[in-house]
Design a protein around this motif. Structure first.
Motif, PDB file in Angstrom:
ATOM      1  N   MET A   1       1.645   3.419  -8.575  1.00  0.00           N
ATOM      2  CA  MET A   1       2.003   4.441  -7.848  1.00  0.00           C
ATOM      3  C   MET A   1       3.642   4.390  -8.539  1.00  0.00           C
ATOM      4  N   GLN A   2       4.239   3.299  -8.872  1.00  0.00           N
ATOM      5  CA  GLN A   2       5.465   2.703  -9.203  1.00  0.00           C
ATOM      6  C   GLN A   2       5.513   2.146 -11.033  1.00  0.00           C
ATOM      7  N   ASN A   3       3.882   2.051 -11.140  1.00  0.00           N
ATOM      8  CA  ASN A   3       3.554   0.554 -13.023  1.00  0.00           C
ATOM      9  C   ASN A   3       4.613  -0.031 -12.909  1.00  0.00           C
TER      10      ASN A   3
ATOM     11  N   LYS B   1      -0.944  13.465  -1.973  1.00  0.00           N
ATOM     12  CA  LYS B   1      -1.587  14.176  -2.175  1.00  0.00           C
ATOM     13  C   LYS B   1      -3.316  13.159  -2.370  1.00  0.00           C
ATOM     14  N   TYR B   2      -3.108  11.763  -2.836  1.00  0.00           N
ATOM     15  CA  TYR B   2      -3.974  10.768  -2.945  1.00  0.00           C
ATOM     16  C   TYR B   2      -3.991   9.247  -2.374  1.00  0.00           C
ATOM     17  N   ILE B   3      -5.375   8.798  -2.232  1.00  0.00           N
ATOM     18  CA  ILE B   3      -5.235   6.995  -1.325  1.00  0.00           C
ATOM     19  C   ILE B   3      -5.318   6.305  -2.412  1.00  0.00           C
ATOM     20  N   ILE B   4      -5.007   5.430  -3.180  1.00  0.00           N
ATOM     21  CA  ILE B   4      -5.709   4.492  -3.643  1.00  0.00           C
ATOM     22  C   ILE B   4      -6.207   3.422  -3.260  1.00  0.00           C
ATOM     23  N   THR B   5      -7.692   3.666  -3.813  1.00  0.00           N
ATOM     24  CA  THR B   5      -9.042   2.685  -2.886  1.00  0.00           C
ATOM     25  C   THR B   5      -8.841   1.250  -3.719  1.00  0.00           C
TER      26      THR B   5
ATOM     27  N   ASN C   1       7.978  -1.356  -0.871  1.00  0.00           N
ATOM     28  CA  ASN C   1       8.934  -0.232  -1.172  1.00  0.00           C
ATOM     29  C   ASN C   1       9.408   0.365  -0.908  1.00  0.00           C
ATOM     30  N   ILE C   2       9.044   0.381   0.504  1.00  0.00           N
ATOM     31  CA  ILE C   2       9.822   1.474   1.309  1.00  0.00           C
ATOM     32  C   ILE C   2      11.144   1.296   2.578  1.00  0.00           C
ATOM     33  N   LEU C   3      11.754   2.845   2.450  1.00  0.00           N
ATOM     34  CA  LEU C   3      13.239   2.369   3.001  1.00  0.00           C
ATOM     35  C   LEU C   3      12.468   3.160   4.295  1.00  0.00           C
TER      36      LEU C   3
ATOM     37  N   LEU D   1      -0.205  11.925   8.899  1.00  0.00           N
ATOM     38  CA  LEU D   1      -0.212  10.692   8.330  1.00  0.00           C
ATOM     39  C   LEU D   1       0.238   9.736   6.946  1.00  0.00           C
ATOM     40  N   PHE D   2       0.870   8.466   7.264  1.00  0.00           N
ATOM     41  CA  PHE D   2       1.542   7.736   6.286  1.00  0.00           C
ATOM     42  C   PHE D   2       0.529   6.683   5.845  1.00  0.00           C
ATOM     43  N   ILE D   3       0.967   6.340   4.613  1.00  0.00           N
ATOM     44  CA  ILE D   3       0.485   5.181   4.019  1.00  0.00           C
ATOM     45  C   ILE D   3       0.713   4.173   3.569  1.00  0.00           C
ATOM     46  N   LEU D   4       0.256   3.150   3.886  1.00  0.00           N
ATOM     47  CA  LEU D   4       1.458   2.140   3.840  1.00  0.00           C
ATOM     48  C   LEU D   4       0.206   0.791   2.943  1.00  0.00           C
ATOM     49  N   GLY D   5       0.753   0.492   2.246  1.00  0.00           N
ATOM     50  CA  GLY D   5       0.179  -0.738   1.008  1.00  0.00           C
ATOM     51  C   GLY D   5       0.628  -2.505   2.396  1.00  0.00           C
ATOM     52  N   GLY D   6       1.733  -2.921   1.725  1.00  0.00           N
ATOM     53  CA  GLY D   6       2.518  -3.535   1.837  1.00  0.00           C
ATOM     54  C   GLY D   6       3.922  -3.562   2.427  1.00  0.00           C
TER      55      GLY D   6
ATOM     56  N   LEU E   1       4.618 -13.205  -8.710  1.00  0.00           N
ATOM     57  CA  LEU E   1       5.331 -12.716  -7.321  1.00  0.00           C
ATOM     58  C   LEU E   1       5.893 -11.846  -7.183  1.00  0.00           C
ATOM     59  N   ILE E   2       5.332 -10.543  -7.664  1.00  0.00           N
ATOM     60  CA  ILE E   2       5.834  -9.624  -7.264  1.00  0.00           C
ATOM     61  C   ILE E   2       5.289  -9.008  -5.884  1.00  0.00           C
ATOM     62  N   PRO E   3       5.937  -8.454  -4.949  1.00  0.00           N
ATOM     63  CA  PRO E   3       5.163  -8.084  -3.619  1.00  0.00           C
ATOM     64  C   PRO E   3       4.530  -6.990  -3.372  1.00  0.00           C
ATOM     65  N   GLY E   4       3.724  -7.059  -2.545  1.00  0.00           N
ATOM     66  CA  GLY E   4       3.400  -5.664  -2.058  1.00  0.00           C
ATOM     67  C   GLY E   4       1.840  -6.217  -2.616  1.00  0.00           C
ATOM     68  N   THR E   5       1.010  -4.762  -2.973  1.00  0.00           N
ATOM     69  CA  THR E   5      -0.480  -5.090  -3.274  1.00  0.00           C
ATOM     70  C   THR E   5      -1.103  -4.040  -4.470  1.00  0.00           C
ATOM     71  N   VAL E   6      -2.046  -4.580  -4.082  1.00  0.00           N
ATOM     72  CA  VAL E   6      -2.949  -3.752  -5.761  1.00  0.00           C
ATOM     73  C   VAL E   6      -2.693  -2.258  -5.793  1.00  0.00           C
ATOM     74  N   GLY E   7      -2.975  -1.479  -4.512  1.00  0.00           N
ATOM     75  CA  GLY E   7      -2.788  -0.144  -4.804  1.00  0.00           C
ATOM     76  C   GLY E   7      -1.825   0.787  -4.773  1.00  0.00           C
ATOM     77  N   ALA E   8      -1.145  -0.070  -4.067  1.00  0.00           N
ATOM     78  CA  ALA E   8       0.548   0.650  -4.957  1.00  0.00           C
ATOM     79  C   ALA E   8       1.182   0.207  -6.226  1.00  0.00           C
TER      80      ALA E   8
ATOM     81  N   ARG F   1      16.996   6.491  -7.280  1.00  0.00           N
ATOM     82  CA  ARG F   1      16.957   5.357  -6.539  1.00  0.00           C
ATOM     83  C   ARG F   1      15.419   5.051  -6.574  1.00  0.00           C
ATOM     84  N   GLU F   2      14.731   3.901  -6.426  1.00  0.00           N
ATOM     85  CA  GLU F   2      13.235   3.085  -7.392  1.00  0.00           C
ATOM     86  C   GLU F   2      12.559   3.538  -5.861  1.00  0.00           C
ATOM     87  N   VAL F   3      13.379   2.996  -4.740  1.00  0.00           N
ATOM     88  CA  VAL F   3      12.950   2.687  -3.782  1.00  0.00           C
ATOM     89  C   VAL F   3      12.670   3.695  -2.915  1.00  0.00           C
TER      90      VAL F   3
HETATM   91  C1  LIG Z   1      12.014  -9.002  -3.937  1.00  0.00           C
HETATM   92  C2  LIG Z   1      11.487  -7.798  -3.987  1.00  0.00           C
HETATM   93  C3  LIG Z   1      11.455  -7.661  -5.376  1.00  0.00           C
HETATM   94  C4  LIG Z   1      10.365  -6.373  -6.421  1.00  0.00           C
HETATM   95  N1  LIG Z   1       9.932  -6.725  -7.478  1.00  0.00           N
HETATM   96  C5  LIG Z   1       9.918  -5.701  -8.381  1.00  0.00           C
HETATM   97  C6  LIG Z   1       9.622  -5.801  -9.547  1.00  0.00           C
HETATM   98  O1  LIG Z   1      10.051  -6.923 -10.226  1.00  0.00           O
HETATM   99  N2  LIG Z   1       8.700  -4.152 -10.308  1.00  0.00           N
HETATM  100  C7  LIG Z   1       8.698  -3.696  -9.653  1.00  0.00           C
HETATM  101  O2  LIG Z   1       8.213  -2.792 -10.108  1.00  0.00           O
HETATM  102  N3  LIG Z   1       8.793  -3.735  -8.240  1.00  0.00           N
HETATM  103  C8  LIG Z   1       9.027  -4.573  -7.623  1.00  0.00           C
HETATM  104  N4  LIG Z   1       9.719  -4.065  -6.673  1.00  0.00           N
HETATM  105  C9  LIG Z   1       8.944  -3.788  -5.659  1.00  0.00           C
HETATM  106  C10 LIG Z   1       7.430  -3.444  -5.164  1.00  0.00           C
HETATM  107  O3  LIG Z   1       7.219  -4.619  -4.889  1.00  0.00           O
HETATM  108  C11 LIG Z   1       6.293  -2.753  -5.404  1.00  0.00           C
HETATM  109  O4  LIG Z   1       7.125  -1.400  -5.912  1.00  0.00           O
HETATM  110  C12 LIG Z   1       5.064  -2.580  -5.123  1.00  0.00           C
HETATM  111  O5  LIG Z   1       3.661  -1.920  -6.044  1.00  0.00           O
HETATM  112  C13 LIG Z   1       5.118  -2.071  -3.622  1.00  0.00           C
HETATM  113  O6  LIG Z   1       4.005  -2.221  -3.150  1.00  0.00           O
HETATM  114  P1  LIG Z   1       3.606  -2.031  -1.136  1.00  0.00           P
HETATM  115  O7  LIG Z   1       2.105  -2.473  -1.852  1.00  0.00           O
HETATM  116  O8  LIG Z   1       4.620  -2.928  -0.308  1.00  0.00           O
HETATM  117  O9  LIG Z   1       3.878  -0.587  -1.117  1.00  0.00           O
HETATM  118  P2  LIG Z   1       4.416  -0.519  -0.014  1.00  0.00           P
HETATM  119  O10 LIG Z   1       6.200  -0.465   0.249  1.00  0.00           O
HETATM  120  O11 LIG Z   1       3.675  -0.286   0.885  1.00  0.00           O
HETATM  121  O12 LIG Z   1       4.048   1.575  -0.545  1.00  0.00           O
HETATM  122  C14 LIG Z   1       5.087   2.163  -1.722  1.00  0.00           C
HETATM  123  C15 LIG Z   1       4.327   3.498  -1.335  1.00  0.00           C
HETATM  124  O13 LIG Z   1       3.175   3.668  -2.120  1.00  0.00           O
HETATM  125  C16 LIG Z   1       2.549   3.936  -0.997  1.00  0.00           C
HETATM  126  N5  LIG Z   1       1.597   3.804  -0.957  1.00  0.00           N
HETATM  127  C17 LIG Z   1       1.419   2.792  -0.934  1.00  0.00           C
HETATM  128  N6  LIG Z   1       0.135   2.415  -1.177  1.00  0.00           N
HETATM  129  C18 LIG Z   1      -1.045   2.920  -1.534  1.00  0.00           C
HETATM  130  C19 LIG Z   1      -2.411   3.414  -1.716  1.00  0.00           C
HETATM  131  N7  LIG Z   1      -3.357   2.759  -1.117  1.00  0.00           N
HETATM  132  N8  LIG Z   1      -2.674   4.940  -2.170  1.00  0.00           N
HETATM  133  C20 LIG Z   1      -1.911   5.298  -2.437  1.00  0.00           C
HETATM  134  N9  LIG Z   1       0.010   5.467  -1.678  1.00  0.00           N
HETATM  135  C21 LIG Z   1      -0.087   3.932  -1.577  1.00  0.00           C
HETATM  136  C22 LIG Z   1       3.486   3.888   0.114  1.00  0.00           C
HETATM  137  O14 LIG Z   1       2.633   5.748   1.042  1.00  0.00           O
HETATM  138  C23 LIG Z   1       4.758   4.180  -0.597  1.00  0.00           C
HETATM  139  O15 LIG Z   1       5.903   5.617  -0.759  1.00  0.00           O
HETATM  140  C24 LIG Z   1       9.932  -5.240  -5.379  1.00  0.00           C
HETATM  141  C25 LIG Z   1      10.215  -5.067  -4.066  1.00  0.00           C
HETATM  142  C26 LIG Z   1      10.862  -6.824  -3.713  1.00  0.00           C
HETATM  143  C27 LIG Z   1      11.164  -6.516  -2.275  1.00  0.00           C
END
Ligand SMILES: Cc1cc2nc3c(=O)[nH]c(=O)nc-3n(C[C@H](O)[C@H](O)[C@H](O)COP(=O)(O)OP(=O)(O)OC[C@H]3O[C@@H](n4cnc5c(N)ncnc54)[C@H](O)[C@@H]3O)c2cc1C
Length: 322
Positions: A100-102, A151-155, A31-33, A23-28, A90-97, A309-311
């Protein structure tokens, strides 16, 4: 596969076992490479909904589905005259992620507005509530990137937002941007608009130029080590933090070594923000990783500092086996 509810997630666990695929868990996906094409069941977390679960004179607690787009939540909170998330606009991505990295920006991290979160344990399918202390939030870090990785999926995530407003505008260019906007006593909406303006000027839009935001974290070193470095590099910036440590802007280290705007074939370092590595097209995750390694090596040689690395780098080993 899309998961719009907790039940869908449990179904995905069965499906993964049935297909014999990890399984791979995807938000937006911001923040993945990805290092390679993965033979996995990709579970896109799409649980929606923003619900008020409690309110008093000063605060409101909102419970938010993990699939809600982060900036949509920020806009919703501003529309409700609530403050606490405006600096994180304007931080990209979803609430669930976000936990993950505060996620953090402009002097604020979600930790400060965090109430609790709900997550499904992958090995048992049971729901667990995590309070703030359970999440062990740190700088771009939490327990979900460490002991509980995979180990967990944030809902759902619950946030405690304020009816009163205590502006936090000391960081970066917020103050000067607000002045230019004519906002003398800035509202949360003013601050959000200033942050959006700054971000749009400085950061590449991943829809137009592939990137995952900051590739590295800002390193921290001891005060002693910082003072030694200052003897050789008198201009090195440093911000004192707890425990006699100093945080160094990784962007300064990378820029000083001449990486800003440099290209290595189809990948490169962004011309305005040296912390952001970009894919100009036709490259893969390994090219970006290699560029990151070269930068790490040079920073280590010149400053004796290891950039972390942050990514999230995703290859076969990062997939979840059920
Ligand atoms: C242009 C740009 C600017 C950014 N600026 C910032 C910034 O200012 N500050 C900052 O902190 N970050 C920043 N980021 C990083 C990114 O926006 C955050 O890390 C964001 O929280 C990622 O969300 P996502 O939904 O896209 O996660 P994804 O990239 O889809 O997933 C990230 C990780 O979390 C896991 N994951 C995702 N959703 C869940 C879930 N519901 N439950 C369990 N695991 C999950 C995935 O498996 C993966 O390991 C930036 C990114 C970009 C592209």
């Amino acid at each position: 596969m899309k998961a719009e509810s907790k039940e869908d997630i449990l179904l995905a666990f069965k499906q993964s076992q049935l297909l014999g695929k990890p399984l791979f868990i995807l938000g937006g996906g911001s923040n993945i490479l990805l290092l390679e094409d993965l033979d996995a069941l990709v579970l896109k977390i799409s649980i929606l909904g923003i619900d008020k679960i409690s309110e008093d004179d000063q605060q409101v607690i909102l419970k938010v589905g993990a699939g809600v787009v982060w900036h949509d939540l920020v806009l919703y909170s501003l529309d409700q005259n609530l403050s606490g998330l405006e600096n994180l606009s304007l931080i990209p991505g979803t609430v669930g992620a976000a936990p993950m990295q505060n996620i953090g920006a402009y002097g604020v991290e979600i930790k400060s507005a965090f109430e609790h979160l709900e997550a499904i344990e992958i090995s048992t399918g049971t729901t667990r509530i995590f309070q703030e202390k359970d999440c062990r939030f740190g700088y771009r870090d939490s327990i979900f990137k460490n002991e509980l990785k995979g180990k967990y999926i944030i809902t759902h995530v619950a946030f405690r937002l304020n009816k009163d407003h205590q502006p936090n505008i000391s960081y970066g260019d917020i103050q000067s941007t607000l002045q230019k906007m004519g906002a003398i006593r800035p509202s949360p909406l003013n601050i959000s608009k200033a942050v959006v303006q700054i971000r749009q000027q400085k950061l590449p839009d991943p829809k137009e130029l592939g990137n995952a935001g900051s590739f590295f974290k800002n390193p921290t070193i001891s005060l002693e080590r910082y003072n030694q470095l200052k003897e050789k590099h008198s201009e090195i910036p440093g911000y004192p933090i707890a425990g006699d440590r100093v945080k160094i802007p990784a962007a300064w280290l990378i820029d000083t070594l001449g990486w800003k705007g440099k290209r290595m074939g189809p990948v490169g370092v962004h011309e305005k923000q040296p912390l952001v590595l970009v894919n100009y097209g036709g490259s893969n995750g390994s090219d970006i990783l290699e560029l990151g390694r070269k930068i790490q090596e040079q920073v280590c040689t010149e400053f004796n500092i290891r950039l972390e690395r942050e990514v999230n780098v995703i290859g076969r080993e990062q997939l979840i086996q059920l």
